[in-house]
Design an enzyme around this catalytic site. Structure first.
Site, PDB file in Angstrom:
ATOM      1  N   LEU A 239       0.866  -1.189   0.000  1.00 18.09           N
ATOM      2  CA  LEU A 239       0.000   0.000   0.000  1.00 18.09           C
ATOM      3  C   LEU A 239       0.901   1.237   0.000  1.00 18.09           C
ATOM      4  CD1 LEU A 239      -2.666  -1.262   2.576  1.00 18.09           C
ATOM      5  CD2 LEU A 239      -2.941  -1.055   0.087  1.00 18.09           C
ATOM      6  N   HIS A 240       1.350   1.591  -1.207  1.00 17.14           N
ATOM      7  CA  HIS A 240       2.371   2.643  -1.305  1.00 17.14           C
ATOM      8  C   HIS A 240       1.852   4.007  -0.860  1.00 17.14           C
ATOM      9  CE1 HIS A 240       4.910  -0.294  -3.117  1.00 17.14           C
ATOM     10  NE2 HIS A 240       3.996  -0.565  -4.023  1.00 17.14           N
ATOM     11  N   ASP A 241       0.689   4.392  -1.359  1.00  8.68           N
ATOM     12  CA  ASP A 241       0.165   5.706  -0.961  1.00  8.68           C
ATOM     13  C   ASP A 241      -0.170   5.755   0.529  1.00  8.68           C
ATOM     14  OD1 ASP A 241       0.493   6.625  -3.543  1.00  8.68           O
ATOM     15  OD2 ASP A 241      -1.534   6.094  -4.148  1.00  8.68           O
ATOM     16  N   THR A 243       1.319   4.143   2.928  1.00 13.10           N
ATOM     17  CA  THR A 243       2.535   4.231   3.753  1.00 13.10           C
ATOM     18  C   THR A 243       3.091   5.665   3.723  1.00 13.10           C
ATOM     19  OG1 THR A 243       3.802   3.288   1.903  1.00 13.10           O
ATOM     20  CG2 THR A 243       3.256   1.803   3.686  1.00 13.10           C
TER      21      THR A 243
END
Ligand code: BDR
Ligand code: CA
Length: 322
Positions: A239-241, A243
């Site tokens: 979950l890049h956004d 994090t």
């Protein structure tokens, strides 16, 4: 004290979780969400952002923005996030209408109106932000923190060996932002990998929270989960956004960071969109650099790693019942 936040996003599945987190975090007031072309077309990003905001019982204005990168062709990623960008969940059309006006104006006006008291988090290509800076360069010094989800700090990228998608998609825009003098923080895609990825057990724990937020956050990322595992070789849901949003909301989550000169490759034959991080502080220490690199100061607080346990706890905090 409430902290004011602007979010610029190409709202697909993990952007939606980040937007939800910001709305559910105690001391945050989201002033606006601005939509940029990126993983999705603006029309789809806007719909997904409005659906997410509605789920949070909020009325945050959502502004449509640039429909394409500054100089390049758009390169959407429906293949990664699903046909609707939300894992193919086909959520109903939100009732919340789109706000009148363009994202570029919304960014400029909100930053001016809350000068030195507003944080900006970017979750997509930097086209809207660069366009705002070109029109009103003075806003660079009015943003307290600008946390960028993007880049790969001297590690392999996700769309090419050299680059991460958000920066690769519009490298010219990223370069404008990185050279703008804004108080920048970079959360590269690598920060969301490894221990930060949600394993099957983590995902089951989120579902067990048994709230509409938890259900939504996991459901819309199931498509991306398969690709993270099977295409990127990650151990779970990355979950890049979220994090990046987590570090924006609580900077103590960052375990390893450093302020370095960072610039963006726009011309490389193999390295378009590479974020070149001067981690050894080589620039300026020797005579090989004769161009402007040599005289530029560190400009980006680069986050390399977050505390995975604290990140997952923060995610739970945002997804559980209030
Ligand atoms: C970025 O692209 C998308 O997959 C995510 O939303 C994130 O903003 C990661 O490269
Ligand atoms: Ca995104």
């Amino acid at each position: 004290m409430t902290r004011k936040l602007l979010i610029d996003s190409d709202t697909a599945s993990d952007d939606a979780v980040a937007i939800l987190m910001a709305h559910r975090y105690p001391d945050i007031k989201v002033l606006a969400v601005t939509i940029v072309s990126g993983n999705l077309r603006v029309v789809d990003g806007s719909r997904n952002a409005r659906y997410t905001i509605e789920l949070c019982d909020a009325q945050t204005p959502v502004y449509s923005g640039c429909e394409r990168p500054l100089l390049r062709e758009p390169a959407h990623a429906y293949w990664y996030h699903g046909s609707d960008g939300m894992g193919g969940m086909n959520y109903p059309e939100p009732k919340l209408r789109q706000a009148q006006g363009h994202a570029i104006d919304a960014l400029i006006e909100n930053i001016r109106a809350h000068a030195n008291d507003v944080m900006l988090v970017t979750l997509g290509p930097l086209t809207n932000v660069a366009a705002a800076l070109l029109r009103a360069p003075e806003i660079a010094s009015m943003v307290s923190r600008c946390v960028v989800m993007g880049g790969a700090a001297n590690v392999v990228g996700n769309v090419t060996p050299a680059a991460e998608y958000n920066i690769w998609c519009d490298p010219e825009a990223a370069r404008i932002v990185f050279r703008s003098g804004m108080n920048l923080e970079m959360v590269g895609w690598e920060v969301g990998r490894g221990a930060a990825a949600l394993t099957e057990t983590d995902i089951a724990r989120v579902y067990a929270l048994d709230t509409p937020y938890a259900q939504f956050a996991m459901d819309c990322n199931v498509h991306a989960l398969e690709l993270a595992k099977n295409w990127q070789g990650d151990p779970g849901m990355t979950l890049h956004d979220p994090t990046a949003m987590a570090i924006a909301l609580d900077p103590t989550l960052s375990k390893r960071s450093g302020k370095y000169r960072v610039d963006v490759e726009t011309r490389g034959e193999l390295t378009r969109g590479m974020t070149v991080v001067d981690e050894r502080r080589i620039v300026g220490t020797q005579k090989f650099f004769t161009d402007e690199w040599a005289v530029r100061e560190p400009n980006v607080l680069t986050h390399h790693e977050l505390d995975a346990a604290k990140w997952k706890a923060l995610l739970h905090q945002c997804l559980r019942k209030s």
